[in-house]
Motif scaffolding. Structure first.
Motif, PDB file in Angstrom:
ATOM      1  N   PHE A  15       0.882  -1.168   0.000  1.00 44.33           N
ATOM      2  CA  PHE A  15       0.000   0.000   0.000  1.00 44.33           C
ATOM      3  C   PHE A  15       0.916   1.213   0.000  1.00 44.33           C
ATOM      4  O   PHE A  15       1.679   1.392   0.955  1.00 44.33           O
ATOM      5  CB  PHE A  15      -0.898   0.027   1.243  1.00 44.33           C
ATOM      6  CG  PHE A  15      -1.948  -1.049   1.271  1.00 44.33           C
ATOM      7  CD1 PHE A  15      -3.057  -0.990   0.429  1.00 44.33           C
ATOM      8  CD2 PHE A  15      -1.832  -2.121   2.139  1.00 44.33           C
ATOM      9  CE1 PHE A  15      -4.036  -1.978   0.458  1.00 44.33           C
ATOM     10  CE2 PHE A  15      -2.810  -3.107   2.180  1.00 44.33           C
ATOM     11  CZ  PHE A  15      -3.908  -3.038   1.330  1.00 44.33           C
ATOM     12  N   LYS A  18       4.482   0.595   0.781  1.00 43.83           N
ATOM     13  CA  LYS A  18       4.782  -0.056   2.063  1.00 43.83           C
ATOM     14  C   LYS A  18       4.191  -1.468   2.044  1.00 43.83           C
ATOM     15  O   LYS A  18       3.030  -1.655   1.685  1.00 43.83           O
ATOM     16  CB  LYS A  18       4.147   0.770   3.198  1.00 43.83           C
ATOM     17  CG  LYS A  18       4.796   0.528   4.522  1.00 43.83           C
ATOM     18  CD  LYS A  18       4.314   1.547   5.553  1.00 43.83           C
ATOM     19  CE  LYS A  18       4.436   0.949   6.926  1.00 43.83           C
ATOM     20  NZ  LYS A  18       3.212   0.533   7.541  1.00 43.83           N
ATOM     21  N   ALA A  20       2.396  -4.623   3.154  1.00 46.71           N
ATOM     22  CA  ALA A  20       1.454  -5.105   4.179  1.00 46.71           C
ATOM     23  C   ALA A  20       1.544  -6.619   4.286  1.00 46.71           C
ATOM     24  O   ALA A  20       1.245  -7.197   5.321  1.00 46.71           O
ATOM     25  CB  ALA A  20       0.034  -4.685   3.821  1.00 46.71           C
ATOM     26  N   HIS A  39      -1.211  -9.772  15.532  1.00 47.76           N
ATOM     27  CA  HIS A  39      -1.586  -8.501  16.149  1.00 47.76           C
ATOM     28  C   HIS A  39      -2.336  -7.629  15.159  1.00 47.76           C
ATOM     29  O   HIS A  39      -2.358  -7.913  13.965  1.00 47.76           O
ATOM     30  CB  HIS A  39      -0.319  -7.719  16.542  1.00 47.76           C
ATOM     31  CG  HIS A  39       0.394  -8.309  17.708  1.00 47.76           C
ATOM     32  ND1 HIS A  39      -0.019  -8.121  18.984  1.00 47.76           N
ATOM     33  CD2 HIS A  39       1.509  -9.064  17.768  1.00 47.76           C
ATOM     34  CE1 HIS A  39       0.806  -8.726  19.805  1.00 47.76           C
ATOM     35  NE2 HIS A  39       1.746  -9.322  19.086  1.00 47.76           N
ATOM     36  N   ALA A  42      -1.103  -6.923  11.372  1.00 47.09           N
ATOM     37  CA  ALA A  42      -0.179  -7.989  10.959  1.00 47.09           C
ATOM     38  C   ALA A  42      -0.360  -8.383   9.494  1.00 47.09           C
ATOM     39  O   ALA A  42       0.533  -8.988   8.896  1.00 47.09           O
ATOM     40  CB  ALA A  42      -0.380  -9.215  11.851  1.00 47.09           C
ATOM     41  N   LYS A  44      -3.594  -9.781   8.361  1.00 50.05           N
ATOM     42  CA  LYS A  44      -4.614 -10.830   8.257  1.00 50.05           C
ATOM     43  C   LYS A  44      -5.733 -10.436   7.281  1.00 50.05           C
ATOM     44  O   LYS A  44      -6.063 -11.192   6.376  1.00 50.05           O
ATOM     45  CB  LYS A  44      -5.234 -11.108   9.643  1.00 50.05           C
ATOM     46  CG  LYS A  44      -4.220 -11.462  10.720  1.00 50.05           C
ATOM     47  CD  LYS A  44      -4.876 -11.724  12.059  1.00 50.05           C
ATOM     48  CE  LYS A  44      -5.622 -10.561  12.693  1.00 50.05           C
ATOM     49  NZ  LYS A  44      -4.778  -9.423  13.110  1.00 50.05           N
ATOM     50  N   THR A  45      -6.293  -9.246   7.487  1.00 49.53           N
ATOM     51  CA  THR A  45      -7.412  -8.818   6.631  1.00 49.53           C
ATOM     52  C   THR A  45      -6.948  -8.633   5.195  1.00 49.53           C
ATOM     53  O   THR A  45      -7.673  -8.956   4.249  1.00 49.53           O
ATOM     54  CB  THR A  45      -8.027  -7.510   7.184  1.00 49.53           C
ATOM     55  OG1 THR A  45      -8.414  -7.739   8.535  1.00 49.53           O
ATOM     56  CG2 THR A  45      -9.227  -7.080   6.385  1.00 49.53           C
ATOM     57  N   GLN A  85     -16.052  -8.783  10.231  1.00 48.91           N
ATOM     58  CA  GLN A  85     -16.225  -8.386  11.636  1.00 48.91           C
ATOM     59  C   GLN A  85     -17.559  -7.693  11.838  1.00 48.91           C
ATOM     60  O   GLN A  85     -18.116  -7.699  12.917  1.00 48.91           O
ATOM     61  CB  GLN A  85     -15.114  -7.422  12.047  1.00 48.91           C
ATOM     62  CG  GLN A  85     -13.786  -8.081  12.221  1.00 48.91           C
ATOM     63  CD  GLN A  85     -12.703  -7.049  12.499  1.00 48.91           C
ATOM     64  OE1 GLN A  85     -12.870  -6.166  13.307  1.00 48.91           O
ATOM     65  NE2 GLN A  85     -11.588  -7.176  11.819  1.00 48.91           N
ATOM     66  N   GLU A 162     -12.303 -12.378  12.033  1.00 47.81           N
ATOM     67  CA  GLU A 162     -12.566 -12.141  13.459  1.00 47.81           C
ATOM     68  C   GLU A 162     -14.040 -12.363  13.802  1.00 47.81           C
ATOM     69  O   GLU A 162     -14.716 -11.454  14.306  1.00 47.81           O
ATOM     70  CB  GLU A 162     -12.095 -10.739  13.857  1.00 47.81           C
ATOM     71  CG  GLU A 162     -10.626 -10.572  13.532  1.00 47.81           C
ATOM     72  CD  GLU A 162      -9.958  -9.414  14.261  1.00 47.81           C
ATOM     73  OE1 GLU A 162     -10.579  -8.806  15.128  1.00 47.81           O
ATOM     74  OE2 GLU A 162      -8.789  -9.164  13.949  1.00 47.81           O
TER      75      GLU A 162
HETATM   76  N1  LIG Z   1      -6.287   0.278   2.134  1.00 40.43           N
HETATM   77  C1  LIG Z   1      -5.143   0.435   2.787  1.00 40.43           C
HETATM   78  N2  LIG Z   1      -4.342   1.486   2.550  1.00 40.43           N
HETATM   79  C2  LIG Z   1      -3.155   1.649   3.192  1.00 40.43           C
HETATM   80  N3  LIG Z   1      -2.669   0.786   4.106  1.00 40.43           N
HETATM   81  C3  LIG Z   1      -3.426  -0.288   4.384  1.00 40.43           C
HETATM   82  C4  LIG Z   1      -4.690  -0.532   3.752  1.00 40.43           C
HETATM   83  N4  LIG Z   1      -5.192  -1.686   4.234  1.00 40.43           N
HETATM   84  C5  LIG Z   1      -4.295  -2.147   5.139  1.00 40.43           C
HETATM   85  N5  LIG Z   1      -3.243  -1.317   5.224  1.00 40.43           N
HETATM   86  C6  LIG Z   1      -2.044  -1.511   6.079  1.00 40.43           C
HETATM   87  O1  LIG Z   1      -1.588  -2.833   5.900  1.00 40.43           O
HETATM   88  C7  LIG Z   1      -1.153  -3.394   7.129  1.00 40.43           C
HETATM   89  C8  LIG Z   1      -1.923  -4.672   7.415  1.00 40.43           C
HETATM   90  O2  LIG Z   1      -3.269  -4.347   7.710  1.00 40.43           O
HETATM   91  P1  LIG Z   1      -4.400  -5.437   7.941  1.00 40.43           P
HETATM   92  O3  LIG Z   1      -5.706  -4.721   8.070  1.00 40.43           O
HETATM   93  O4  LIG Z   1      -4.298  -6.482   6.889  1.00 40.43           O
HETATM   94  O5  LIG Z   1      -3.970  -6.066   9.340  1.00 40.43           O
HETATM   95  P2  LIG Z   1      -4.789  -7.024  10.307  1.00 40.43           P
HETATM   96  O6  LIG Z   1      -3.821  -8.064  10.749  1.00 40.43           O
HETATM   97  O7  LIG Z   1      -6.024  -7.483   9.641  1.00 40.43           O
HETATM   98  O8  LIG Z   1      -5.140  -6.076  11.519  1.00 40.43           O
HETATM   99  P3  LIG Z   1      -6.496  -5.971  12.412  1.00 40.43           P
HETATM  100  O9  LIG Z   1      -6.411  -7.092  13.383  1.00 40.43           O
HETATM  101  O10 LIG Z   1      -6.338  -4.634  13.046  1.00 40.43           O
HETATM  102  O11 LIG Z   1      -7.670  -6.050  11.494  1.00 40.43           O
HETATM  103  C9  LIG Z   1      -1.357  -2.318   8.190  1.00 40.43           C
HETATM  104  O12 LIG Z   1      -0.138  -1.637   8.362  1.00 40.43           O
HETATM  105  C10 LIG Z   1      -2.402  -1.410   7.558  1.00 40.43           C
HETATM  106  O13 LIG Z   1      -2.248  -0.092   8.013  1.00 40.43           O
END
Ligand SMILES: Nc1ncnc2c1ncn2[C@@H]1O[C@H](COP(=O)(O)OP(=O)(O)OP(=O)(O)O)[C@@H](O)[C@H]1O
Length: 321
Positions: A15, A18, A20, A39, A42, A44-45, A85, A162
């Motif tokens: 993204f 960076k 993800a 966490h 991390a 996951k989503t 969720q 989740e």
């Molecule tokens: N649309 C987006 N634009 C920019 N950064 C994003 C986007 N979606 C996710 N990220 C970044 O990607 C990384 C992973 O996010 P993700 O939502 O996949 O984590 P997660 O493990 O599902 O967390 P959570 O348990 O909080 O849902 C994070 O640093 C998040 O800020």
């Protein structure tokens, strides 16, 4: 062996430059539950979004039910169920109304839609509330309705992001039973969670994501055997005593950490319990309670998070309470 229903190979996602996700491989066979643990942030989503065709990977490949999520997204979408969720039900409609609507959107005729909706309301224990507007449902009931809706298309793969966040223990157990039944009926289930207990109870395999990378993968038992440790949990009469104990044990070569109201001291072997007690005794520190605990997935998390750049406070948050 049959090809996994859900599979990713070297999937990355960026993204704004960076990462993800970085080089994530997973494989979920039919009839199994795979938990993605990690966490907040991390990844996951992001992985679930890629596998359910919501976003493409930056590189790598992912297939669901044998179809490529980018080139054959339409085929993938016909074969999956997704529950996030937040519930996607129409709050004005009744439970059964929601299910009939989704079945119709999936192409079922009026009668078939009603029959399928009624069968699912019965299977999900929603009969009593089926004719009431969804707006009147509790969080757990809404989650069950959402899950029922995602099964209307008879999916081969189900993605649950989740699914038990915010549910009380009764709602959580009911949902766990449903997930187990889904797998028993042959679905491949990919479930994200922050609850270690959930992964321990449900998962055939667990992938731990940390900073977008796979930090560990295996069965819960394998992870505990590889990364978990025996530990001694100590309870003290006062916070002051607990602080002194941590300092004394640290000087004696142990690595104690605070977990809830206790102090946990990982040890390599049962005989080291005596070493912990001796170290405290030398300074006249007497714990109020002491127990020796088998490894848990919590320990796995503490071990993994210690290897990353997470703040110590975050590592403690995963510790057993
Ligand atoms: N649309 C987006 N634009 C920019 N950064 C994003 C986007 N979606 C996710 N990220 C970044 O990607 C990384 C992973 O996010 P993700 O939502 O996949 O984590 P997660 O493990 O599902 O967390 P959570 O348990 O909080 O849902 C994070 O640093 C998040 O800020």
């Amino acid at each position: 062996m049959d090809r996994p229903v859900i599979e990713s190979a070297a999937v990355t996602r960026e993204f704004g430059g960076k990462a993800a996700l970085s080089g994530v491989d997973i494989a979920v066979p039919a009839g199994t539950v795979h938990c993605l643990l990690g966490h907040n942030g991390a990844g996951k989503t992001t992985l679930v979004d890629i596998l359910t065709t919501l976003i493409p990977p930056t590189s790598g490949t992912a297939r669901v039910a044998g179809y490529d999520v980018v080139a054959q997204g339409h085929e993938v979408r016909r074969r999956i169920g997704v529950a996030g969720q937040f519930s996607c039900v129409d709050m004005q409609l009744s439970g059964i109304g929601n299910l009939v609507l989704v079945a119709r959107l999936l192409g079922a005729g009026r009668r078939a839609a009603r029959e399928r909706a009624q069968r699912l309301t019965a299977e999900f224990g929603l009969e009593e509330v089926a004719s009431r507007p969804a707006a009147e449902y509790s969080g757990g009931t809404l989650r069950r309705l959402d899950l029922a809706a995602c099964l209307l298309g008879k999916p081969q793969a189900v993605f649950l992001d989740e699914p038990t966040t915010g549910l009380d223990p009764v709602g959580r157990t009911a949902l766990w039973n449903l997930v187990e039944r889904l797998a028993a009926e042959g679905c491949a289930v990919l479930l994200t969670t922050q609850y270690l207990e959930e992964a321990d109870r449900l998962a055939d395999r667990v992938t731990v994501l940390s900073g977008g990378e796979i930090a560990a993968e295996g069965t819960s038992a394998e992870l505990k055997a590889d990364l978990g440790r025996l530990s001694v949990t100590l309870r003290f009469a006062s916070q002051e005593q607990a602080d002194s104990a941590r300092s004394v044990l640290g000087d004696a070569g142990f690595a104690p950490y605070r977990a809830g109201s206790g102090t946990v001291v990982p040890i390599e072997a049962p005989r080291l319990v005596a070493g912990v007690v001796r170290a405290l005794d030398a300074f006249g520190i007497e714990p109020e309670g002491i127990s020796v605990d088998e490894p848990t997935l919590d320990d796995v998390f503490v071990a993994l998070t210690r290897r990353t750049s997470l703040e110590p406070e975050e590592a403690v948050a995963w510790g057993p309470s």
